[in-house]
Design a protein around this motif. Sequence first.
Motif, mmCIF file in Angstrom:
data_model
loop_
_atom_site.group_PDB
_atom_site.id
_atom_site.type_symbol
_atom_site.label_atom_id
_atom_site.label_comp_id
_atom_site.label_asym_id
_atom_site.label_seq_id
_atom_site.Cartn_x
_atom_site.Cartn_y
_atom_site.Cartn_z
ATOM 1 N N LEU A 102 39.849 8.254 -9.760
ATOM 2 C CA LEU A 102 40.103 7.126 -9.897
ATOM 3 C C LEU A 102 41.708 6.894 -9.695
ATOM 4 O O LEU A 102 42.037 5.698 -9.216
ATOM 5 N N GLY A 103 42.402 8.135 -10.269
ATOM 6 C CA GLY A 103 43.685 7.719 -10.847
ATOM 7 C C GLY A 103 44.532 7.977 -9.516
ATOM 8 O O GLY A 103 44.984 6.910 -9.423
ATOM 9 N N LYS A 104 44.016 9.074 -8.344
ATOM 10 C CA LYS A 104 44.344 8.876 -7.603
ATOM 11 C C LYS A 104 44.475 7.543 -6.374
ATOM 12 O O LYS A 104 45.559 7.189 -6.015
ATOM 13 N N ARG A 105 43.433 7.090 -6.221
ATOM 14 C CA ARG A 105 43.485 5.669 -5.620
ATOM 15 C C ARG A 105 44.467 4.279 -6.587
ATOM 16 O O ARG A 105 45.094 3.627 -5.577
ATOM 17 N N LYS A 106 44.114 4.303 -7.648
ATOM 18 C CA LYS A 106 45.289 3.352 -8.559
ATOM 19 C C LYS A 106 46.635 3.542 -8.238
ATOM 20 O O LYS A 106 47.421 2.860 -7.883
ATOM 21 N N ASP A 268 37.570 11.528 1.109
ATOM 22 C CA ASP A 268 38.305 11.637 2.497
ATOM 23 C C ASP A 268 37.386 9.387 3.281
ATOM 24 O O ASP A 268 38.831 8.603 3.167
ATOM 25 N N LYS A 269 36.323 9.936 2.802
ATOM 26 C CA LYS A 269 35.812 9.037 3.876
ATOM 27 C C LYS A 269 35.334 7.471 3.012
ATOM 28 O O LYS A 269 35.790 7.254 4.063
ATOM 29 N N PHE A 270 35.004 7.857 2.177
ATOM 30 C CA PHE A 270 35.032 6.988 1.324
ATOM 31 C C PHE A 270 35.940 5.847 1.328
ATOM 32 O O PHE A 270 36.250 4.845 1.245
ATOM 33 N N ASN A 271 37.685 6.627 0.970
ATOM 34 C CA ASN A 271 38.547 5.796 1.159
ATOM 35 C C ASN A 271 38.866 5.433 2.587
ATOM 36 O O ASN A 271 39.600 3.880 1.905
ATOM 37 N N ARG A 272 38.314 5.848 3.619
ATOM 38 C CA ARG A 272 38.760 4.931 4.747
ATOM 39 C C ARG A 272 37.851 3.749 4.858
ATOM 40 O O ARG A 272 38.358 3.213 5.961
#
Length: 281
Positions: A102-106, A268-272
């Motif tokens: 979550l931190g990385k996404r933020k 990775d896949k979720f992020n894309r």
Amino acid sequence: QAKHQGKNQFSFYTEKMKINTYELIKEEEDLAKAIKNNEFELYYQPQFDLHTNQVFGAEALIRWNHPEKGLTFPDHFIPLAENTGKIIELGHWIVESGISYLGKRKKQGMPEIMLHINLSSKQLSDPTFVSFVQKLLLKYDVPATSLGFEITETSILEDVELAKKMLQTFQNMGICIAIDDFGTGYSSLAQLKNLPVTLLKIDRSFVMDLEEDEDDRKIIEAIIAMAHKLNIKVLAEGIETREQWIMLESFNCDFGQGYYVSKAVTADKFNRGLPITHHDI
Ligand code: C2E
Ligand code: MG
Ligand code: MG
Ligand code: MG
């Protein structure tokens, strides 16, 4: 003669137990090594709003990239981790991985999501767990409201008072508390009013036969109505067909999760955004 038979049986069991104990120790060692060698990985299954069709979050589901056996699913090692106590260490790893994700996404400015992490009963009876979570939220600069914990009815029952207190603390912090596999345990809807619950996850077994089984339809409708009266949101697990989605939406079920939209995928896949197959619902 009975005595003789009994003796035979005894030696039979000891032989079997030797093998099992050996295998168990081997698996336990594997598990300990796997944490050190970073062989575990969190996969993410999208959770969506049934009315807007928007993905608002994910459930973190652990996978073991086993050096010999390949991709291994949690049912094969979570029970062992629980029985050997290794779940505390593994649980720490799971919670830190999820919060750091979550931190990385933020940090990367990606859309905010809600992440649900599964907890086991052993974690609920660990008095240091709350401060562990608080520290991680600070470390990774993640708001508590982005986090949810999934627990089962049976896991609360081990030490109800302690678990209740801990869950209340988490809810006060803003963390979402979800009851997983709802409908499969022994406790009743009435017990919900004694627990700090934000979300009910209806077990997949009720969703599976929705189209054929009128009783399951009635049960689901009743669960949803009751939960809503108690100000609890409802998520249906294991949605695999368009018909199930439409039916659940018509029952006023709030959220859903299932292979119809996506199975659990890598970060990775979720992020894309790839897990979302574009069914036009
Ligand atoms: P759960 O928390 O009830 O997770 C739902 C399981 O159903 C997941 O299996 C998921 O992949 C699967 N599933 C989701 N949608 C569908 C669908 O449409 N159809 C079908 N047939 N299955 C679907 P998975 O990942 O194998 O996890 C199994 C169980 O292992 C979980 O059940 C949970 O109890 C446990 N588990 C998984 N990850 C963790 C973890 O990080 N910590 C703990 N303590 N337990 C975990
Ligand atoms: Mg779950
Ligand atoms: Mg479940
Ligand atoms: Mg389950």
